[in-house]
Design a protein around this motif. Sequence first.
Motif, PDB file in Angstrom:
ATOM      1  N   ALA A   1       0.826  -1.209   0.000  1.00 48.58           N
ATOM      2  CA  ALA A   1       0.000   0.000   0.000  1.00 48.58           C
ATOM      3  C   ALA A   1       0.860   1.258   0.000  1.00 48.58           C
ATOM      4  CB  ALA A   1      -0.929  -0.012   1.212  1.00 48.58           C
ATOM      5  N   GLY A   2       0.198   2.414   0.045  1.00 51.82           N
ATOM      6  CA  GLY A   2       0.886   3.696   0.078  1.00 51.82           C
ATOM      7  C   GLY A   2       1.194   4.129   1.495  1.00 51.82           C
TER       8      GLY A   2
ATOM      9  N   SER B   1       4.807   1.456  -4.709  1.00 51.30           N
ATOM     10  CA  SER B   1       5.497   1.161  -5.972  1.00 51.30           C
ATOM     11  C   SER B   1       6.977   1.483  -5.873  1.00 51.30           C
ATOM     12  CB  SER B   1       4.858   1.949  -7.117  1.00 51.30           C
ATOM     13  OG  SER B   1       5.034   3.343  -6.941  1.00 51.30           O
ATOM     14  N   VAL B   2       7.345   2.483  -5.073  1.00 50.83           N
ATOM     15  CA  VAL B   2       8.747   2.826  -4.869  1.00 50.83           C
ATOM     16  C   VAL B   2       9.455   1.690  -4.133  1.00 50.83           C
ATOM     17  CG1 VAL B   2      10.345   4.488  -3.827  1.00 50.83           C
ATOM     18  CG2 VAL B   2       8.188   5.285  -4.830  1.00 50.83           C
TER      19      VAL B   2
ATOM     20  N   THR C   1       1.498  -1.245 -10.771  1.00 46.51           N
ATOM     21  CA  THR C   1       1.620   0.011 -10.029  1.00 46.51           C
ATOM     22  C   THR C   1       0.378   0.859 -10.252  1.00 46.51           C
ATOM     23  OG1 THR C   1       2.832   1.012 -11.896  1.00 46.51           O
ATOM     24  CG2 THR C   1       4.136   0.037 -10.130  1.00 46.51           C
ATOM     25  N   VAL C   2      -0.132   1.432  -9.189  1.00 44.52           N
ATOM     26  CA  VAL C   2      -1.294   2.327  -9.247  1.00 44.52           C
ATOM     27  C   VAL C   2      -0.883   3.665  -8.642  1.00 44.52           C
ATOM     28  CG1 VAL C   2      -3.679   2.720  -8.518  1.00 44.52           C
ATOM     29  CG2 VAL C   2      -2.882   0.384  -9.017  1.00 44.52           C
TER      30      VAL C   2
ATOM     31  N   LEU D   1       3.366  -8.472  -7.845  1.00 44.00           N
ATOM     32  CA  LEU D   1       3.418  -7.345  -6.910  1.00 44.00           C
ATOM     33  C   LEU D   1       2.335  -6.342  -7.277  1.00 44.00           C
ATOM     34  CD1 LEU D   1       7.286  -6.731  -6.621  1.00 44.00           C
ATOM     35  CD2 LEU D   1       5.823  -8.131  -5.139  1.00 44.00           C
ATOM     36  N   HIS D   2       1.321  -6.182  -6.406  1.00 48.18           N
ATOM     37  CA  HIS D   2       0.287  -5.168  -6.579  1.00 48.18           C
ATOM     38  C   HIS D   2       0.642  -3.991  -5.680  1.00 48.18           C
ATOM     39  CE1 HIS D   2      -2.940  -7.732  -8.577  1.00 48.18           C
ATOM     40  NE2 HIS D   2      -2.014  -8.618  -8.236  1.00 48.18           N
ATOM     41  N   THR D   3       0.936  -2.837  -6.245  1.00 46.07           N
ATOM     42  CA  THR D   3       1.421  -1.722  -5.430  1.00 46.07           C
ATOM     43  C   THR D   3       0.628  -0.449  -5.696  1.00 46.07           C
ATOM     44  OG1 THR D   3       3.056  -0.916  -7.054  1.00 46.07           O
ATOM     45  CG2 THR D   3       3.733  -2.735  -5.621  1.00 46.07           C
TER      46      THR D   3
END
Length: 403
Positions: free
Chosen positions: A8-9, A255-256, A282-283, A248-250
């Motif tokens: 997650a973020g 994503s970084v 990446t989202v 990898l779902h980020t």
Amino acid sequence: MPTAIYIAGLGQSTNKESVEKYAARYSKELEYSTSGINYYTKVEKIYYNDDQSSLAVKIYQHPKGEQKSDKDTLLYTFYDFEYNELLNQKFQNKNLFLKNIALLLLVIRKLPRVIMSLSNKTAYTKGSQTFYMFILFLIMALAIVLVIPSLLGFVGGTNLSYIKNNLNTNLVDMLRYLRDFSLKMLPITSLLIIFIPESSTLLTKVAAEFSTIDNYIQYGEQAQIIQGNLDALIEYIVENEENPTIHLHTYSFGSVIALDALFPIGNEPSANIQNNINLLITVGAPYEFINNYYPKFYKKRINKMSEKIEWINVYSTMDAFASNFRNDNKVGEAKYGIMGRKEVPINLNYEIARREKYNLFSFLTLKHITMHQSYWDDSKSGQSCTRLIFNKMKELNYFSITT
């Protein structure tokens, strides 16, 4: 068996998201794409280190009209990777004043590059968006910091006379000036609180997010621990899942973290990463934002994974942070990747609002900043960018569905 790690973020980016919600949306898309099959999730907490845990959300399928049983088919598993606490713990121990000072110093340090970005459209196409953001943060941080001297208002004329007799006259005059100036700033601060939604809480979140990101990128703070934990989670999956292929779902700063693992500095990725990860999603990836304001961060990366992964990138042109990996802020195919053209992502555009030019209203309402959270909402059943991701994964044959 396809398996996923959800990263997650940070800070405000995580308010509306969790691995359970993400998996539930994914399960819903499975329902919409098939007939005669039901899907459901089971959540299990696992420990991949002595002190590190992860929620494993497993998606099962079974025929409609039949009861759930142990014979139901496991279709996909999401493991969440938590790093927020490790990255935020030092900053969160600071008081509110120090947090604002940290934000103020960070903005001042980056302001020259922000101004340069306004004139160099080819280098960074969202310079105007981030200019609004940095200026707003500068105003908010200054407003809070400059209000502090108003506390001198508690010092009355008699007390000032006492201080004047014991301190230098110039110092007393300076204290009086700071007090008067600070009192004049109070109406500005009040206007910010009234007209900028959630400004009182947003400042703290933004200060935490930008300061921790700056420490991670600039000084590598906690980076080794975070990457070590990610390696440990991947090892757990390899040892406990049957022939896993890992996706990898980020989202956002997640994503970084993923790009750092796939394209590290100095050392090659672990054998488990090289042998088992074949898809990156990446989202709202802030690649271009970071590459512009920290131009050395993505230099001298090991490109061992360039030929081994496929990359799906979801972005919104209205999002001040999202990257479309082009040289413009338009919808279209990506033109470059982190290592050049070897791993150019598959771009998927997701918009929930009409594109419009920046104006005073956008500035005051933080529209292009809040759009960073627009890829989904609080509800598991609402529409989201998950449909784009699911359809593209299905098209690329990253999982099979029994119909």
